[in-house]
Enzyme design. Structure first.
Site, PDB file in Angstrom:
ATOM      1  N   LYS A  48       0.581  12.859  -6.457  1.00  0.00           N
ATOM      2  CA  LYS A  48      -0.816  12.614  -6.135  1.00  0.00           C
ATOM      3  C   LYS A  48      -1.129  12.991  -4.694  1.00  0.00           C
ATOM      4  CE  LYS A  48      -1.904   8.895  -3.931  1.00  0.00           C
ATOM      5  NZ  LYS A  48      -2.688   7.671  -3.716  1.00  0.00           N
ATOM      6  N   ASP A  67       0.939   4.106  -7.250  1.00  0.00           N
ATOM      7  CA  ASP A  67       0.411   5.469  -7.324  1.00  0.00           C
ATOM      8  C   ASP A  67       0.172   5.851  -8.797  1.00  0.00           C
ATOM      9  OD1 ASP A  67       0.222   5.820  -4.618  1.00  0.00           O
ATOM     10  OD2 ASP A  67       2.103   6.872  -4.401  1.00  0.00           O
ATOM     11  N   SER A  97       0.812  -1.215   0.000  1.00  0.00           N
ATOM     12  CA  SER A  97       0.000   0.000   0.000  1.00  0.00           C
ATOM     13  C   SER A  97       0.847   1.268   0.000  1.00  0.00           C
ATOM     14  CB  SER A  97      -0.863  -0.029   1.276  1.00  0.00           C
ATOM     15  OG  SER A  97      -1.257   1.269   1.648  1.00  0.00           O
ATOM     16  N   GLY A  98       0.511   2.173  -0.897  1.00  0.00           N
ATOM     17  CA  GLY A  98       1.203   3.463  -0.922  1.00  0.00           C
ATOM     18  C   GLY A  98       0.988   4.244   0.358  1.00  0.00           C
ATOM     19  N   LEU A  99      -0.252   4.255   0.840  1.00  0.00           N
ATOM     20  CA  LEU A  99      -0.531   4.915   2.111  1.00  0.00           C
ATOM     21  C   LEU A  99       0.240   4.239   3.238  1.00  0.00           C
ATOM     22  CD1 LEU A  99      -2.210   6.800   4.005  1.00  0.00           C
ATOM     23  CD2 LEU A  99      -3.892   4.949   4.127  1.00  0.00           C
ATOM     24  N   GLU A 140      -2.673   4.513 -11.143  1.00  0.00           N
ATOM     25  CA  GLU A 140      -3.942   5.224 -11.183  1.00  0.00           C
ATOM     26  C   GLU A 140      -3.879   6.437 -12.102  1.00  0.00           C
ATOM     27  OE1 GLU A 140      -3.415   5.844  -6.851  1.00  0.00           O
ATOM     28  OE2 GLU A 140      -4.171   7.855  -7.216  1.00  0.00           O
ATOM     29  N   ARG A 164      -6.004   1.580 -12.292  1.00  0.00           N
ATOM     30  CA  ARG A 164      -6.971   2.052 -11.295  1.00  0.00           C
ATOM     31  C   ARG A 164      -7.535   3.362 -11.783  1.00  0.00           C
ATOM     32  NH1 ARG A 164      -5.308   3.025  -4.977  1.00  0.00           N
ATOM     33  NH2 ARG A 164      -6.320   5.020  -4.606  1.00  0.00           N
ATOM     34  N   HIS A 185     -12.245   2.574  -7.936  1.00  0.00           N
ATOM     35  CA  HIS A 185     -12.159   3.118  -6.584  1.00  0.00           C
ATOM     36  C   HIS A 185     -13.378   4.005  -6.308  1.00  0.00           C
ATOM     37  CE1 HIS A 185     -10.047   3.347  -2.937  1.00  0.00           C
ATOM     38  NE2 HIS A 185      -9.466   4.508  -3.069  1.00  0.00           N
ATOM     39  N   ASN A 229      -3.659  11.458  -1.444  1.00  0.00           N
ATOM     40  CA  ASN A 229      -4.467  10.313  -1.038  1.00  0.00           C
ATOM     41  C   ASN A 229      -5.929  10.526  -1.420  1.00  0.00           C
ATOM     42  OD1 ASN A 229      -6.309   8.875   1.090  1.00  0.00           O
ATOM     43  ND2 ASN A 229      -4.385   7.751   1.071  1.00  0.00           N
ATOM     44  N   SER A 230      -6.556   9.466  -1.923  1.00  0.00           N
ATOM     45  CA  SER A 230      -7.897   9.567  -2.495  1.00  0.00           C
ATOM     46  C   SER A 230      -8.979   9.914  -1.479  1.00  0.00           C
ATOM     47  CB  SER A 230      -8.261   8.242  -3.186  1.00  0.00           C
ATOM     48  OG  SER A 230      -7.300   7.922  -4.149  1.00  0.00           O
ATOM     49  N   ASP A 251       1.022  10.610   2.219  1.00  0.00           N
ATOM     50  CA  ASP A 251       0.693   9.856   1.006  1.00  0.00           C
ATOM     51  C   ASP A 251       0.507  10.807  -0.179  1.00  0.00           C
ATOM     52  OD1 ASP A 251       0.046   7.710  -0.623  1.00  0.00           O
ATOM     53  OD2 ASP A 251      -2.068   7.690   0.010  1.00  0.00           O
ATOM     54  N   ASP A 295       1.145  -0.993  -5.093  1.00  0.00           N
ATOM     55  CA  ASP A 295       0.436   0.257  -5.323  1.00  0.00           C
ATOM     56  C   ASP A 295       1.451   1.247  -5.888  1.00  0.00           C
ATOM     57  OD1 ASP A 295      -0.935   2.632  -5.167  1.00  0.00           O
ATOM     58  OD2 ASP A 295      -1.297   2.537  -3.004  1.00  0.00           O
TER      59      ASP A 295
END
Lengths: 297, 297, 297, 297
Positions: free
Chosen positions: A126, A93, A52-54, A120, A162, A193, A128-129, A64, A91
């Site tokens: 980026k 990103d 996970s990137g986060l 993504e 993604r 997502h 965080n979403s 992130d 991930d």
């Protein structure tokens, strides 16, 4: 460094269908953020990891937002893959820049043992979403170029696109159009997502997508949805994207505060793992056996 | 990247007495193993960190036998120091080789923000002190040379000598002789390690040492001893050496197993930190403010 | 690791005027791309280094298009600074992303011993300025934000803004407008880049800039211009930006081809440095002395 | 990132006999110390590289006494392998510690693209073989354990044992006994090192060894010996171990001194490679083509 039979067994998980894409029912992939959490996921029974990137950012003490360099991320991926011997989906990103940065990153993690990468359709750097509203989608053609560049450079790496269309407030049509464009670019699966608290968007997407390629989801916000919903919708993969990290945060905060207040560890000693647990997780037994085998007696 | 007043305040912790060595009562230093655990220790109230060799190794997925390279350890130290802005005392194991390796390591971590280093009188590669019986002490003169080399290379780094005499089964006299030799070599404090389940050895050492230099202890096995015992014995520093790590292991194992069994996260969602907790810990607010300040509006 | 008197002397080069900005005449700064070339530049007499993006990329085997991660670049900078003990001005390309990436990079190299950083007003990922026509300038306000973020994060780091206006085909007025905007943002000097084969643009810029801040030039293409021209124009700094790299490439190519053809090294043995030269450059003498000092005899 | 036909061709060099071990006549392997020198060796025609410990240390600005961490060395090896796409035999020094450190290092470089590793029968930290008299041989059994551990961990990596017996002043019998012991441990070849200025020791060793396994030599000091001598002696591999490095040092020193003295580069411009040479070596053409292929036009 172990090569015990049960470890070796995982080397047979060669096909994406064996660890990533479910057919009859979804496969579940567990977040990891370092070598230790990767080992723990394996011991819990998972057959695949989500790097996970986060998770990686947070454990490094970064936010992130691509604060960690791509090579620092790759170094963490290497530790996960070596320590757990599990297949890892990374991930990636946005790919850390343009098509060229993306393919360099992909080659790097492939060497370090990753088995798949997900990128993504946003711009570098980026955010965080789950934060704020500044989520700008990449141009579809430009992003498709990033995907093709990765596929050409690393044909053996599972490639997931993604789309953040729904996160960015675009329409379901936009999400589907993008997914079809990415399928044309040669990806192996689509991660859709959503940050809604129900699975409505996801189910809607899946029903209109008609399984052209496997669909991957990340039920962080819509966690109350039962797994049968995903199964009926034909979801191939469910990623538990940050739960090991969040479990560790809660525990470390509670224990640290308690120790600080008590000026003693005796109050928490019974509620945490023992050193022996850790020695067992890391397979210190193998090191002892190896000393017997390789050191003069 | 934050420069908020409360962060800046820690920059005033310049003297070892302000964060490491207690005078009236012991100071408590908390283990960290990555940037995240360092931030958590700070938020809990600790003024100093112990960059634990066991902790760093384990989180990287390595065993505590110098499997991680010294530069990988230094990279983790950098993340702790930058993310937490706390003074960090680094567990330098044996110094990663001879005097030359030791001073190169010391210079590296000093650049990366460490404020102190502790090395122990064993040989490279070492084995964790709580495992087995293969603990061979280094020659006192040779080890003193390692200490002097570090002090000459990094005069501003707090230097702690850890004697493993009692771990290796040597006598209390040997432990004291070594501590005096290391004092002659110019160290700033002595860490006396014991794996007995009571504090007897420690108290005995302290009473005979008579505070020639500050004494540091690591009450991992003898954790039931009340802090007043340390205070009466004149201990300067107590290191909680692995408790944040062990808390995280227990939590990640429980949560991972539960998710695997449930095929759902809804059962554990209420028992783990939220994403918002993480965003707050990592100070995403500062990033938002910085975007206001530095991006065109 | 040396601390010999002549090395220590360089620690007095504290002010930018002592190693970077000339007043009466220009100062000359030499390109380095690794620890070795940094040492060689020092032995040749230079007082400051240019950590060249092209040089570092090339020696790593990457192209000068941000293929190397920012942390890999920072690691090289650390080796240069430690091995040479010279002040280093780092070619920070575009800052590796937005203002946040730029300030994280700046903090990283500051820790690793850099004394200055230069960033250019293009977008990430960049392409080497001597290649092709795809050079798009960054928005002046956005770039100024990158500069302000670095200055706020690292007030002690010399900050240079490099304008690529002339490289991108913009007018001299645009170049001057940008330089003034960057001066407002708080930089310490302006690097004006040109790829013409004469110094006309540079001299024109300098005469209209009127020394509001020191001017830095990189005479790679207009190398035939005599230094008195720069002196008359009031140039503060001349960077020899890639000549150590290019010297090494020519020599390695010639020697490698000759050895391959001859199946022997005897034909080139007299034309290359000896091992003893290398031991002297790297100060193996200090290691021998340190063994006397720190190892039991 | 290129995948042009001539590059791909090297992927067929699968067997050690195709790039490392000559049968009818010796194969020649060229030193490299970074990505750039690896590319240059390839362009000169070499089919295999020697990732020299001296070369890597020196270019990093470290001394050849295990000052560089094993993971830093592995990072350089990765750049060589990726940039050149040539098979790389890595100078693994003593294995960076005991059997466990040795096998961890071997796994790391195998992931990074190395095809072979050579370790020598001395203790960590080592000193360069051409320096001084402090060369102590490792116990034969202990060293054989290091070899077996590497072979078990990385069965596909070519494993070379280098005996320093003659360097350490031991007898020819000792050298042969050790070579036989290492053959029993499962190595694929023996490197016999000598610092005499003639090939006498090497030829003597080879005649008594009778080709039980391929013999590798490093004619640094005895460079005047003609290649037919090696051929008659049945030597499998000749390593030119430091010549690219030494060529670069001479050239960088000369050019740097001249520029410093001249305050100009015009005097050396004709004697160094052009930027265009560098762009060609690093295959910037591929990047241009890739932009055509992957970026929207």
């Amino acid at each position: 460094m172990t090569a015990s039979p049960q470890n070796a067994a995982y080397h047979h998980l060669q096909e994406p269908s064996e660890w990533l894409f479910g057919t009859v029912e979804p496969r579940f992939v567990m977040e990891a953020h370092d070598g230790l959490s990767a080992i723990i996921a394996r011991k819990a029974g998972f057959l695949g990891l989500w790097a996970s990137g986060l998770g990686i950012s947070t454990s490094l003490g970064y936010r992130d937002s691509n604060e960690a360099s791509w090579s620092s991320v790759a170094d963490v991926v290497e530790r996960m893959a070596e320590a757990s011997r599990l297949p890892v989906l990374v991930d990636g990103d946005t790919g850390f820049g343009n098509f060229n940065n993306a393919r360099i990153f992909a080659r790097s993690i492939a060497r370090r043992g990753a088995r798949g990468v997900c990128i993504e359709d946003k711009q570098f750097p980026k955010l965080n979403s789950f934060i704020g509203d500044r989520h700008y989608l990449a141009d579809t053609k430009e992003f498709s170029g990033r995907l093709r560049a990765i596929k050409d450079a690393c044909p053996d790496l599972v490639l997931i696109a993604r789309t953040e269309a729904l996160i960015a407030g675009a329409s379901m049509e936009e999400a589907l159009d993008r997914a079809h464009a990415y399928a044309e670019a040669g990806v192996d699966g689509i991660l859709i997502h959503s940050r809604r608290s129900d699975a409505g968007e996801i189910v809607d997407f899946a029903s209109r997508w008609k399984n052209r390629l496997p669909v991957i989801i990340v039920p962080t916000r819509y966690h109350t949805t039962p797994v049968c919903t995903y199964q009926e919708a034909g979801i191939a993969t469910v990623i538990w994207a940050n739960h090991s990290l969040r479990a560790s945060v809660r525990a470390m905060r509670q224990v640290s505060s308690r120790i600080f207040r008590d000026r003693s560890v005796s109050g928490i000693e019974g509620g945490i793992s023992t050193l022996e647990d850790i020695f067992e997780l890391l397979d210190y037994g193998e090191l002892g056996e190896a000393e017997q085998r390789y050191l003069p007696q």
